[in-house]
Design a protein around this motif. Structure first.
Motif, PDB file in Angstrom:
ATOM      1  N   TYR A 203      26.585  39.160  29.279  1.00  0.00           N
ATOM      2  CA  TYR A 203      27.184  40.471  29.047  1.00  0.00           C
ATOM      3  C   TYR A 203      28.501  40.331  28.291  1.00  0.00           C
ATOM      4  CZ  TYR A 203      29.616  44.793  30.377  1.00  0.00           C
ATOM      5  OH  TYR A 203      30.329  45.956  30.385  1.00  0.00           O
ATOM      6  N   GLN A 204      29.333  39.347  28.712  1.00  0.00           N
ATOM      7  CA  GLN A 204      30.625  39.149  28.047  1.00  0.00           C
ATOM      8  C   GLN A 204      30.495  38.299  26.793  1.00  0.00           C
ATOM      9  OE1 GLN A 204      32.802  37.214  31.194  1.00  0.00           O
ATOM     10  NE2 GLN A 204      33.581  39.148  31.997  1.00  0.00           N
ATOM     11  N   LYS A 205      29.330  37.661  26.646  1.00  0.00           N
ATOM     12  CA  LYS A 205      29.074  36.744  25.531  1.00  0.00           C
ATOM     13  C   LYS A 205      29.977  35.515  25.561  1.00  0.00           C
ATOM     14  CE  LYS A 205      26.846  39.619  22.120  1.00  0.00           C
ATOM     15  NZ  LYS A 205      26.919  40.992  22.558  1.00  0.00           N
ATOM     16  N   PHE A 206      30.389  35.105  26.726  1.00  0.00           N
ATOM     17  CA  PHE A 206      31.087  33.821  26.836  1.00  0.00           C
ATOM     18  C   PHE A 206      31.053  33.339  28.282  1.00  0.00           C
ATOM     19  CE2 PHE A 206      34.802  35.148  29.165  1.00  0.00           C
ATOM     20  CZ  PHE A 206      35.069  36.452  28.762  1.00  0.00           C
ATOM     21  N   SER A 207      31.353  32.080  28.452  1.00  0.00           N
ATOM     22  CA  SER A 207      31.523  31.524  29.786  1.00  0.00           C
ATOM     23  C   SER A 207      32.893  30.872  29.849  1.00  0.00           C
ATOM     24  CB  SER A 207      30.437  30.495  30.065  1.00  0.00           C
ATOM     25  OG  SER A 207      30.682  29.896  31.301  1.00  0.00           O
ATOM     26  N   ASP A 208      33.586  31.143  30.938  1.00  0.00           N
ATOM     27  CA  ASP A 208      34.954  30.688  31.100  1.00  0.00           C
ATOM     28  C   ASP A 208      35.020  29.901  32.398  1.00  0.00           C
ATOM     29  OD1 ASP A 208      37.606  30.407  31.607  1.00  0.00           O
ATOM     30  OD2 ASP A 208      38.102  32.537  31.526  1.00  0.00           O
ATOM     31  N   ILE A 209      35.643  28.741  32.353  1.00  0.00           N
ATOM     32  CA  ILE A 209      35.680  27.867  33.526  1.00  0.00           C
ATOM     33  C   ILE A 209      36.342  28.564  34.717  1.00  0.00           C
ATOM     34  CG2 ILE A 209      37.870  26.771  32.821  1.00  0.00           C
ATOM     35  CD1 ILE A 209      35.026  24.830  34.400  1.00  0.00           C
ATOM     36  N   ASN A 210      37.242  29.516  34.463  1.00  0.00           N
ATOM     37  CA  ASN A 210      37.970  30.162  35.561  1.00  0.00           C
ATOM     38  C   ASN A 210      37.369  31.493  35.992  1.00  0.00           C
ATOM     39  OD1 ASN A 210      39.972  28.185  35.904  1.00  0.00           O
ATOM     40  ND2 ASN A 210      40.981  28.907  34.036  1.00  0.00           N
ATOM     41  N   MET A 211      36.188  31.832  35.463  1.00  0.00           N
ATOM     42  CA  MET A 211      35.668  33.172  35.749  1.00  0.00           C
ATOM     43  C   MET A 211      35.254  33.360  37.215  1.00  0.00           C
ATOM     44  SD  MET A 211      32.071  32.865  33.723  1.00  0.00           S
ATOM     45  CE  MET A 211      31.262  34.368  34.218  1.00  0.00           C
ATOM     46  N   GLY A 212      35.224  32.256  37.975  1.00  0.00           N
ATOM     47  CA  GLY A 212      34.767  32.392  39.364  1.00  0.00           C
ATOM     48  C   GLY A 212      35.862  32.677  40.363  1.00  0.00           C
ATOM     49  N   ILE A 213      37.109  32.546  39.925  1.00  0.00           N
ATOM     50  CA  ILE A 213      38.205  32.641  40.906  1.00  0.00           C
ATOM     51  C   ILE A 213      38.230  34.022  41.554  1.00  0.00           C
ATOM     52  CG2 ILE A 213      40.699  32.533  41.223  1.00  0.00           C
ATOM     53  CD1 ILE A 213      40.782  30.503  38.946  1.00  0.00           C
ATOM     54  N   GLY A 214      38.045  34.027  42.854  1.00  0.00           N
ATOM     55  CA  GLY A 214      38.146  35.285  43.602  1.00  0.00           C
ATOM     56  C   GLY A 214      36.910  36.158  43.595  1.00  0.00           C
ATOM     57  N   VAL A 215      35.798  35.706  43.001  1.00  0.00           N
ATOM     58  CA  VAL A 215      34.636  36.609  42.954  1.00  0.00           C
ATOM     59  C   VAL A 215      34.058  36.850  44.342  1.00  0.00           C
ATOM     60  CG1 VAL A 215      33.908  36.277  40.566  1.00  0.00           C
ATOM     61  CG2 VAL A 215      33.073  34.723  42.332  1.00  0.00           C
ATOM     62  N   VAL A 216      34.239  35.873  45.258  1.00  0.00           N
ATOM     63  CA  VAL A 216      33.700  36.077  46.599  1.00  0.00           C
ATOM     64  C   VAL A 216      34.345  37.311  47.236  1.00  0.00           C
ATOM     65  CG1 VAL A 216      35.333  34.501  47.738  1.00  0.00           C
ATOM     66  CG2 VAL A 216      33.144  34.974  48.789  1.00  0.00           C
ATOM     67  N   ILE A 217      35.616  37.530  46.905  1.00  0.00           N
ATOM     68  CA  ILE A 217      36.314  38.695  47.464  1.00  0.00           C
ATOM     69  C   ILE A 217      35.791  39.984  46.838  1.00  0.00           C
ATOM     70  CG2 ILE A 217      38.569  39.817  47.599  1.00  0.00           C
ATOM     71  CD1 ILE A 217      38.193  37.553  49.571  1.00  0.00           C
ATOM     72  N   ILE A 218      35.466  39.923  45.541  1.00  0.00           N
ATOM     73  CA  ILE A 218      34.861  41.092  44.893  1.00  0.00           C
ATOM     74  C   ILE A 218      33.552  41.442  45.602  1.00  0.00           C
ATOM     75  CG2 ILE A 218      33.804  41.965  42.763  1.00  0.00           C
ATOM     76  CD1 ILE A 218      35.775  40.289  41.194  1.00  0.00           C
ATOM     77  N   GLY A 219      32.760  40.401  45.864  1.00  0.00           N
ATOM     78  CA  GLY A 219      31.496  40.613  46.560  1.00  0.00           C
ATOM     79  C   GLY A 219      31.712  41.197  47.936  1.00  0.00           C
ATOM     80  N   LEU A 220      32.674  40.632  48.641  1.00  0.00           N
ATOM     81  CA  LEU A 220      32.942  41.082  50.007  1.00  0.00           C
ATOM     82  C   LEU A 220      33.439  42.528  50.010  1.00  0.00           C
ATOM     83  CD1 LEU A 220      32.810  40.001  52.844  1.00  0.00           C
ATOM     84  CD2 LEU A 220      35.184  39.258  52.640  1.00  0.00           C
ATOM     85  N   ALA A 221      34.311  42.843  49.048  1.00  0.00           N
ATOM     86  CA  ALA A 221      34.812  44.222  48.959  1.00  0.00           C
ATOM     87  C   ALA A 221      33.644  45.181  48.755  1.00  0.00           C
ATOM     88  CB  ALA A 221      35.804  44.344  47.808  1.00  0.00           C
ATOM     89  N   SER A 222      32.702  44.798  47.880  1.00  0.00           N
ATOM     90  CA  SER A 222      31.540  45.655  47.629  1.00  0.00           C
ATOM     91  C   SER A 222      30.732  45.848  48.896  1.00  0.00           C
ATOM     92  CB  SER A 222      30.657  45.030  46.550  1.00  0.00           C
ATOM     93  OG  SER A 222      31.423  44.671  45.442  1.00  0.00           O
ATOM     94  N   VAL A 223      30.499  44.745  49.620  1.00  0.00           N
ATOM     95  CA  VAL A 223      29.720  44.826  50.856  1.00  0.00           C
ATOM     96  C   VAL A 223      30.404  45.774  51.840  1.00  0.00           C
ATOM     97  CG1 VAL A 223      28.972  43.504  52.879  1.00  0.00           C
ATOM     98  CG2 VAL A 223      28.700  42.531  50.602  1.00  0.00           C
ATOM     99  N   MET A 224      31.734  45.645  51.965  1.00  0.00           N
ATOM    100  CA  MET A 224      32.450  46.446  52.954  1.00  0.00           C
ATOM    101  C   MET A 224      32.511  47.920  52.561  1.00  0.00           C
ATOM    102  SD  MET A 224      35.120  43.462  54.022  1.00  0.00           S
ATOM    103  CE  MET A 224      36.475  44.361  54.291  1.00  0.00           C
TER     104      MET A 224
END
Lengths: 291, 263
Positions: A203-224
């Protein structure tokens, strides 16, 4: 607006489904996600640049995420380490592995044909609007995923996974090895997360080594958020509300953009948002137990 | 049937907190035995169950089930033959799941397959079985088990365990956490099931009347040893007073022994 909220909401919804499986169904707080999400992106970029067919690339991405999850489960099972420590270890190691896959901190997918570009060309007769075509394909993908997961959690194995998170002694008493079930659950969860990472890369047309930082919290926020909005004990609603939560989360983030002056402000914002949700949930519980 | 050979369990071995909980226990459980076990706190009753179910490894000794040595067999593999019910009624069922889902999981032991077994035929089977409990659970298949009372959950656990056809049943004070009425109901069901399905069972209880009333054999444990093993006619003629008297006889004897050792 459609892209910002709905499309990103649906993609991060896939991530949130993975987080939901570990945090809610297995009751196994798993931070591997921060590593398996960029792993999915890195593997997908690598596959596409190498010229591997799309459908095989997706299978490879899922398997790689699954292996990452399994490693966390095995560390937890064999060394009797708490889930958080086991998953942080895997997450840390994945950072180096992702770098080795990408060979650079940032790799572009420009002018490479992806599932999204292919789909856009495919439906040009219907619509030429990129945002609409993205929306259509992700509605399709998420619907299929929810149907598959819903069926999976109705199988005997899926029910056993649910019982594991609820009552591990019951699983032992029924002659099942909880260690095996944890491996299956974490592999499934991180496989989904890696798929979400691969979609974000496309979707973004790139991959970034740091793109994972904090995504677990994004997921958790969505779940909650989903849990605040919909109440049910049926797995189909539990799964759907995760997606709904992810879209609402994107919406809140979108609307609060005027507040977020620095691009990094959204992490502070997400943290505060989760604290508010936790407070609301705690208050609700207090209210219901008082009467 | 089940044979315990020179079982020892020592916690915190070689430390200042060393605790010898099971002392050289030898026990043979015969097929069809319904054994009640009494003893004060810390006598080693639950540790004995943990040893048999495989929840904790032994310090020394061997356990045989139908002449197979199961000393080193893992708990989840033993539980295919040994059913256990805990004092805590929440441990037997998954509260966040519906009754029918719980029953699917306990329907067969061992690893679950990737197929959907739940259908209306199975639901009717479940309803038939739940009617035995006479708790109106047959009309609540879609309710979460967490909404049921402790007595209902324990009765359910008992039913599901019995239906799995265990070779040995371990009941670890399974009615102690329930109110008197539910406790009696679960106990009646227990006795009924053990009789109807000719189960081999061991039941820990704190109630001496129950220990005498139920079962064909009574064990009394104290300080990690089985100090009394009564069965048959002698057991059925037993009264609570006699049991207390026997307990005091053995206890004071121990006491004298200890004193002589110390002096």
């Amino acid at each position: 607006m459609i892209e910002g909220i709905l499309v990103e909401g649906l993609i991060y919804g896939i991530l949130a489904l993975g987080v939901f499986i570990t945090f809610r169904i297995l009751d196994f707080p798993d931070l591997t996600v921060d590593g398996s999400f960029p792993l999915g992106a890195a593997v997908m970029v690598k596959c596409l640049l190498t010229g591997i067919p799309l459908w095989i690339s997706f299978i490879i991405v899922f398997i790689c995420g699954g292996i990452a999850g399994s490693i966390t489960a095995i560390i937890h099972n064999k060394l009797k380490v708490p889930s958080l420590l086991a998953s942080i270890l895997t997450m840390l190691m994945l950072y180096s592995i992702n770098m080795r896959i990408l060979k650079a901190p940032f790799v572009s997918l420009n002018k490479i044909s992806t599932l999204l570009t292919k789909f856009s060309t495919l439906i040009t007769p219907v619509t030429t609007d990129r945002a609409v075509s993205y929306l259509l394909i992700f509605i399709l993908i998420v619907t299929v995923l929810i149907i598959i997961l819903n069926n999976f959690f109705h199988t005997d194995l899926g029910l056993a996974l649910g019982a594991l998170g609820d009552n591990e002694q019951m699983i032992i008493s029924q002659g099942m090895n909880p260690e095996h079930l944890k491996i299956i659950g974490l592999a499934l969860s991180n496989g989904l997360v890696a798929i979400a990472g691969s979609f974000i890369a496309q979707y973004q047309k790139f991959s970034d080594i740091n793109m994972g930082i904090g995504v677990v919290i994004i997921g958790l926020a969505s779940v909650m958020i989903g849990e605040l909005v919909v109440k049910s004990n049926k797995i189909i609603f539990l799964l759907s509300r995760v997606i709904l939560g992810a879209i609402i989360y994107r919406g809140i983030l979108f609307l609060s953009r005027p507040l977020l002056i620095y691009p990094t402000d959204h992490k502070l914002f997400t943290g505060i948002l989760i604290i508010i949700i936790l407070a609301v949930t705690a208050l609700k519980k207090k209210g219901s137990s008082n009467g | 049937m089940v044979k315990l050979k020179n079982i020892n369990k020592i916690f915190n071995i070689n430390t200042i907190n060393e605790n010898h909980v099971l002392k050289n226990i030898n026990l043979e459980v015969n097929k069809g035995d319904f054994i009640t076990i009494i003893g004060s706190n810390g006598a080693g009753k639950s540790t004995l169950f943990n040893a048999i179910s495989g929840n904790q490894p032994l310090t020394s000794g061997e356990i045989f089930l139908n002449s197979n040595n199961i000393t080193f067999v893992k708990e989840h593999l033993r539980s295919k033959y040994i059913g256990r019910i805990f004092q805590n009624p929440l441990l037997g069922t998954a509260g966040k799941m519906t009754l029918e889902d719980n029953m699917i999981i306990t329907r067969s032991k061992g690893f679950k397959k990737l197929k959907i077994s739940l259908n209306n035929k199975i639901r009717n089977e479940f309803k038939e079985k739940l009617k035995i409990l006479d708790m109106d659970l047959e009309n609540r298949l879609k309710d979460n088990v967490g909404q049921f009372s402790g007595g209902q959950r324990q009765a359910l656990t008992l039913l599901m365990m019995v239906l799995s056809n265990p070779e040995l049943v371990l009941l670890d004070e399974h009615t102690a956490a329930l109110d008197p009425r539910n406790a009696q109901k679960v106990l009646d069901l227990t006795a009924k099931f053990i009789d109807e399905y000719s189960l081999t069972a061991m039941m820990i209880t704190h109630n001496m009347e129950h220990a005498i009333k139920y079962g064909n054999r009574l064990l009394m444990m104290d300080k990690g040893e089985i100090i009394l093993d009564i069965s048959g006619q002698e057991k059925s003629n037993l009264t609570v007073e006699e049991l207390i008297q026997k307990f005091h006889d053995i206890r004071s004897e121990n006491f004298i022994n200890d004193e002589t050792l110390l002096s």
